[in-house]
Write a protein that holds these residues in place. Sequence first.
Motif, short mmCIF file in Angstrom:
data_model
loop_
_atom_site.label_atom_id
_atom_site.label_comp_id
_atom_site.label_asym_id
_atom_site.label_seq_id
_atom_site.Cartn_x
_atom_site.Cartn_y
_atom_site.Cartn_z
N GLU A 187 0.84 -1.20 0.00
CA GLU A 187 0.00 0.00 0.00
C GLU A 187 0.88 1.25 0.00
OE1 GLU A 187 -3.84 1.75 2.31
OE2 GLU A 187 -2.17 1.10 3.57
N ARG A 188 1.91 1.27 0.80
CA ARG A 188 2.83 2.42 0.84
C ARG A 188 3.56 2.58 -0.50
NH1 ARG A 188 6.53 1.39 4.73
NH2 ARG A 188 5.50 -0.45 5.55
N PHE A 189 3.96 1.46 -1.09
CA PHE A 189 4.62 1.50 -2.40
C PHE A 189 3.69 2.11 -3.44
CE2 PHE A 189 5.54 -0.48 -6.51
CZ PHE A 189 6.88 -0.14 -6.67
N ASN A 190 2.43 1.66 -3.44
CA ASN A 190 1.44 2.16 -4.38
C ASN A 190 1.21 3.66 -4.17
OD1 ASN A 190 -0.57 1.75 -6.48
ND2 ASN A 190 -2.09 2.08 -4.87
N THR A 191 1.06 4.07 -2.92
CA THR A 191 0.85 5.48 -2.62
C THR A 191 2.03 6.32 -3.07
OG1 THR A 191 -0.56 4.93 -0.74
CG2 THR A 191 0.39 7.14 -0.76
N ASP A 192 3.23 5.84 -2.82
CA ASP A 192 4.43 6.56 -3.26
C ASP A 192 4.45 6.70 -4.77
OD1 ASP A 192 5.24 6.76 -0.62
OD2 ASP A 192 6.75 5.17 -0.76
N PHE A 193 4.05 5.65 -5.48
CA PHE A 193 4.02 5.72 -6.94
C PHE A 193 3.00 6.76 -7.41
CE2 PHE A 193 2.10 4.52 -11.00
CZ PHE A 193 3.21 4.67 -11.82
N LEU A 194 1.79 6.73 -6.84
CA LEU A 194 0.75 7.68 -7.23
C LEU A 194 1.22 9.12 -7.01
CD1 LEU A 194 -2.38 5.89 -5.74
CD2 LEU A 194 -1.76 6.08 -8.16
N LEU A 195 1.93 9.34 -5.92
CA LEU A 195 2.43 10.68 -5.61
C LEU A 195 3.63 11.07 -6.46
CD1 LEU A 195 2.11 10.61 -1.72
CD2 LEU A 195 0.75 11.98 -3.32
N SER A 196 4.34 10.09 -7.00
CA SER A 196 5.56 10.39 -7.75
C SER A 196 5.29 10.95 -9.15
CB SER A 196 6.44 9.14 -7.88
OG SER A 196 5.89 8.23 -8.84
#
Length: 172
Positions: free
Chosen positions: A16-25
């Motif tokens: 979930e954190r990886f996905n969130t980081d990607f969306l924000l990147s």
Amino acid sequence: LPWVRLAAPSRFDQMERFNTDFLLSLEDDRLACLYAAAANLSTTCVPYGHPRYYGHYLGHWLSATAFSVASAAAPSGAAVRNKSAAIVATLAEAQAAWSALGGRHVGYLFPYSLDAFDNLFGYAKPGQYLNCAPVCVPFYVMHKVMAGMLDQYQHAGNRQALRVLLGMADWV
């Protein structure tokens, strides 16, 4: 989704954190570039070069960020909410620019001109029904963005997304 929290440091929490980081990147101006450029709001933006970013991807991104807002704990939820609200605001500006042209442009929001639909329905060249000119499956692209706007409204509480969605629905 707001009632579900993934236990840390589980694999699911990490993803979930990886996905969130990607969306924000992803860069805002590049995500919305095709929409802004089509509405003559930008002539300098550079869209992402991979075909997955051509129109429909933004709809997936809007849905993903809406679900992330609904499920993520603060502060990542707030960061995603702010980023997705900025994208929705940019798309609302693009829709307003199209609508200012009047007539059949009112409510229109798409990463390409009306040519995509004119070609599909044979308006540009009577008797010739051209898909993939300039974009394939234009109603799929529009559907993805409309679904993303609905998700932004329902799961992220973005009222502007609902107004954009209703404008698009009127256009369709």
